[in-house]
Write a protein that holds these residues in place. Sequence first.
Motif, PDB file in Angstrom:
ATOM      1  N   LEU A 294       0.856  -1.178   0.000  1.00 54.17           N
ATOM      2  CA  LEU A 294       0.000   0.000   0.000  1.00 54.17           C
ATOM      3  C   LEU A 294       0.889   1.224   0.000  1.00 54.17           C
ATOM      4  CD1 LEU A 294      -2.155  -1.365   2.823  1.00 54.17           C
ATOM      5  CD2 LEU A 294      -3.039  -0.851   0.561  1.00 54.17           C
ATOM      6  N   TYR A 295       0.274   2.369  -0.193  1.00 48.98           N
ATOM      7  CA  TYR A 295       1.051   3.608  -0.140  1.00 48.98           C
ATOM      8  C   TYR A 295       1.143   4.030   1.315  1.00 48.98           C
ATOM      9  CZ  TYR A 295       0.614   3.365  -5.079  1.00 48.98           C
ATOM     10  OH  TYR A 295       0.708   2.934  -6.367  1.00 48.98           O
TER      11      TYR A 295
ATOM     12  N   ARG B  85      -9.624   5.223  -1.720  1.00 50.08           N
ATOM     13  CA  ARG B  85     -10.131   6.041  -2.809  1.00 50.08           C
ATOM     14  C   ARG B  85      -9.375   5.762  -4.105  1.00 50.08           C
ATOM     15  NH1 ARG B  85     -11.787  12.337  -3.058  1.00 50.08           N
ATOM     16  NH2 ARG B  85     -11.570  12.259  -5.298  1.00 50.08           N
ATOM     17  N   LEU B  86      -8.072   5.629  -3.983  1.00 49.61           N
ATOM     18  CA  LEU B  86      -7.261   5.348  -5.171  1.00 49.61           C
ATOM     19  C   LEU B  86      -7.687   4.023  -5.814  1.00 49.61           C
ATOM     20  CD1 LEU B  86      -4.807   5.931  -7.002  1.00 49.61           C
ATOM     21  CD2 LEU B  86      -3.442   4.634  -5.372  1.00 49.61           C
ATOM     22  N   PHE B  87      -7.856   3.000  -4.973  1.00 47.40           N
ATOM     23  CA  PHE B  87      -8.188   1.690  -5.545  1.00 47.40           C
ATOM     24  C   PHE B  87      -9.619   1.654  -6.076  1.00 47.40           C
ATOM     25  CE2 PHE B  87      -4.242   0.494  -3.536  1.00 47.40           C
ATOM     26  CZ  PHE B  87      -3.709  -0.344  -4.500  1.00 47.40           C
TER      27      PHE B  87
ATOM     28  N   TYR C 145      -7.930   6.115   4.050  1.00 42.44           N
ATOM     29  CA  TYR C 145      -8.992   6.678   3.203  1.00 42.44           C
ATOM     30  C   TYR C 145      -8.466   6.959   1.797  1.00 42.44           C
ATOM     31  CZ  TYR C 145     -12.320   9.951   1.222  1.00 42.44           C
ATOM     32  OH  TYR C 145     -13.191  10.565   0.374  1.00 42.44           O
ATOM     33  N   GLU C 146      -7.282   7.563   1.729  1.00 41.01           N
ATOM     34  CA  GLU C 146      -6.709   7.914   0.423  1.00 41.01           C
ATOM     35  C   GLU C 146      -6.343   6.668  -0.384  1.00 41.01           C
ATOM     36  OE1 GLU C 146      -4.871  12.124   2.087  1.00 41.01           O
ATOM     37  OE2 GLU C 146      -3.643  10.324   2.045  1.00 41.01           O
TER      38      GLU C 146
ATOM     39  N   PRO D 149      -6.867  -3.818 -12.865  1.00 43.54           N
ATOM     40  CA  PRO D 149      -7.156  -3.573 -14.285  1.00 43.54           C
ATOM     41  C   PRO D 149      -6.497  -2.301 -14.817  1.00 43.54           C
ATOM     42  CG  PRO D 149      -9.183  -3.613 -12.964  1.00 43.54           C
ATOM     43  CD  PRO D 149      -8.052  -3.684 -12.019  1.00 43.54           C
TER      44      PRO D 149
ATOM     45  N   GLU E 270      -7.678   9.955 -10.205  1.00 42.56           N
ATOM     46  CA  GLU E 270      -7.335   9.507  -8.853  1.00 42.56           C
ATOM     47  C   GLU E 270      -5.832   9.269  -8.694  1.00 42.56           C
ATOM     48  OE1 GLU E 270      -9.173   9.412  -6.049  1.00 42.56           O
ATOM     49  OE2 GLU E 270     -10.625  10.415  -7.348  1.00 42.56           O
TER      50      GLU E 270
ATOM     51  N   GLY F  47     -10.881   4.095  -7.687  1.00 43.87           N
ATOM     52  CA  GLY F  47     -10.682   4.671  -9.017  1.00 43.87           C
ATOM     53  C   GLY F  47     -10.060   3.661  -9.967  1.00 43.87           C
ATOM     54  N   ILE F  48      -9.043   2.975  -9.473  1.00 47.14           N
ATOM     55  CA  ILE F  48      -8.334   2.023 -10.333  1.00 47.14           C
ATOM     56  C   ILE F  48      -9.249   0.872 -10.746  1.00 47.14           C
ATOM     57  CG2 ILE F  48      -6.524   0.262 -10.289  1.00 47.14           C
ATOM     58  CD1 ILE F  48      -4.805   2.226  -8.721  1.00 47.14           C
ATOM     59  N   TYR F  49     -10.128   0.432  -9.810  1.00 44.27           N
ATOM     60  CA  TYR F  49     -11.029  -0.672 -10.139  1.00 44.27           C
ATOM     61  C   TYR F  49     -12.288  -0.186 -10.841  1.00 44.27           C
ATOM     62  CZ  TYR F  49      -8.328  -4.350  -7.924  1.00 44.27           C
ATOM     63  OH  TYR F  49      -7.361  -5.260  -7.637  1.00 44.27           O
ATOM     64  N   ARG F  50     -12.310   1.102 -11.194  1.00 45.20           N
ATOM     65  CA  ARG F  50     -13.405   1.654 -11.988  1.00 45.20           C
ATOM     66  C   ARG F  50     -14.770   1.500 -11.318  1.00 45.20           C
ATOM     67  NH1 ARG F  50      -9.053   0.892 -14.578  1.00 45.20           N
ATOM     68  NH2 ARG F  50      -8.729   1.260 -16.780  1.00 45.20           N
TER      69      ARG F  50
ATOM     70  N   CYS G 142      -9.995   7.139 -13.312  1.00 46.25           N
ATOM     71  CA  CYS G 142      -8.867   6.383 -12.779  1.00 46.25           C
ATOM     72  C   CYS G 142      -7.591   7.225 -12.845  1.00 46.25           C
ATOM     73  CB  CYS G 142      -8.766   5.118 -13.621  1.00 46.25           C
ATOM     74  SG  CYS G 142      -7.293   4.201 -13.397  1.00 46.25           S
TER      75      CYS G 142
ATOM     76  N   TRP H 219     -18.878   5.090  -4.086  1.00 50.33           N
ATOM     77  CA  TRP H 219     -17.649   5.198  -3.309  1.00 50.33           C
ATOM     78  C   TRP H 219     -17.889   5.303  -1.814  1.00 50.33           C
ATOM     79  CZ3 TRP H 219     -13.406   8.519  -6.174  1.00 50.33           C
ATOM     80  CH2 TRP H 219     -13.094   7.867  -7.380  1.00 50.33           C
TER      81      TRP H 219
ATOM     82  N   THR I  98       4.575  -1.464  -4.451  1.00 52.78           N
ATOM     83  CA  THR I  98       3.227  -1.052  -4.850  1.00 52.78           C
ATOM     84  C   THR I  98       3.002  -1.294  -6.337  1.00 52.78           C
ATOM     85  OG1 THR I  98       4.123   1.179  -4.928  1.00 52.78           O
ATOM     86  CG2 THR I  98       2.744   0.620  -3.058  1.00 52.78           C
TER      87      THR I  98
END
Lengths: 247, 374
Positions: free
Chosen positions: A88-89, A99-101, A95-96, B218, B8, A103-106, B5, A112, B210
Amino acid sequence: MAEAVAVRGLSKRFGRFTAVDGIDLTVQEGEIFGFLGPNGAGKSTTIRMLCGILKPSGGCGRVAGLDLFRDAERIKRRIGYLSQQFSLYDDLTPYENLRLFLGIYRVAPSLWAERIEEAVASVGLRPDLHRIVRGLPPGARQRLALACALLHRPRLLFLDEPTSGVDPLARRAFWEFIGGLTRQGISAFVSTHHLEEADRCGRVALMHEGRIVACGPPRRLVAEVLPERPEAGLEDAFAILLRGRAA
Amino acid sequence: MNGRCVRELVRKEFLQLFRDRRNRPLLIVAPLLQLILFGYVVTTDVRETRLAVVDESRTPLSRSLIEAFAASPAFRLQASAADARSLEEDLLQRRVDLGIHIASDFAVRLTARRPAEVQLLFDGSLSHLTSQRAAAAQAVIEDWNRRLLSLGSEPRSPAGGGIEGRIRTWYNPNLESRPYFVPGIVAFLVMLLSLLFTSLAIVREKEAGTMEQLIVTPLRPVEFLLGKTIPFFLVAQGQMVLVIGFARAWFEVPLAGSAVFLFAASGLFLVCTLGVGLWISTVSRTQQQAVLTTFLFLVPFFLLSGFVFPIERMPLLVRAAARLNPLAHFLVIVRGVFLKGVGPTVLWPSCLALAGIGAIVFGAALLKFRKRPG
């Protein structure tokens, strides 16, 4: 989708070295499948192939209902993956990270708030939600990594030695959480070094030098290998299995 | 590609960038400090050349020549040497930079309408400085000559009707080095920081593990690369504004042309440097390797840019290599906009070159990244 994973003859060669040598695997829906074996046995390579990161050299099969060769990219949307180091970051807050994941997982933004709420509640991260990850204990980081891997509601979760570096109490909580997931029909594919954890799995496979040496429910494996010693554990059985291969 | 994406990812990159306290001075203070340092250090102006004179003529004419030197900002009269020997000693000991020897028949020859000679002694061990000092001294003498001729009372030039070139230097009338160098420093700084930040940001993900996590998602390579480059593109443009504003305010370097065009061109330039940064990140495993590789690129970029050493004077092969250097093209644009105030109608070939190099470099980095992100 009755079978979360079903592969036959899966193999991976790096040049002249064969890391995975034509293995067959099936994981049922809602099953905890333990993937065991010494270092260098080919466990990580197998997991990487099943996740669609690594292209297999041969074999065929389906993961999460999709063809391993043709749909490798789409497989990634249906699975969750938790790596050994809970990557992880650590300069962001939980929370951040969540939120990032998302977005990445669409995941659609309208979902959210609900998904974050759900994740926080299920893994118990509420007090730490806005603290920098670096300062959190390993157990909390592991739970956050799990929450991130589950945000897009995968039906199949790959866990690569998830309990290394976590204290026994957190480890126990972790397995209880995984047990809860499987009751919802989610499958878990877990590679581990800790043989005592294998007892929590429905079935285990023992991998050695690129091949699967034994596969089945832990108790039955022990009974098959050491029928005269009912008190024996998985460790004894594996020791005999691996020694037998070496001879 | 999924815009949300990418958004973010950009958000996350900014959070990380500004949260790390060590980054903040790097982002703002470092470029300004470097600008100030470069602005004062990189200068080829001839100033305060220390001067010693042996005046054997001792006439009003010889004194007026000495005064002409003393009045020029390029020279400072250090001392009057007693004789030629002590003048040589002064030069040897580097107590002075220039020795002037006016012979005893100086005034006599001039009034007799015969050419008079003045000996100028320079320290040739500092060749680059000396050639400029010699030129400055020549200018003082020519200026003095002209005044002498125009005084009327003095004899006219023997070559009465010859050609006299009237030189006007445009765009930088006093040929000061600062307006020439400061815009180049702006370009160089932006390149340094954009290269470094991009390559480090990606390699850090590899080090932290990471990257491995992202590969299982994806997330597409192009989304990842945009998420990594957009923040540094914006930061670099912000630094451009900061550095240019500071260059104008502190060094009083005029910006003759359009700032909007300059930012558009720097956008093209940044595509090139970010592309190189990405490429560096694909060949580096650790942040240390990334930093070292970046500096490996910086030196030829710097030398072959025309920032200090003019490309026109380089051998053919080296000149050809310099054509591939984005910094060289961007310097043409930056100097054109800063000093000449020209825009796209003049600078389009450089813009085109930047666009071409950017497309190739960024495309190659993308392909390389797609094939083997780790």
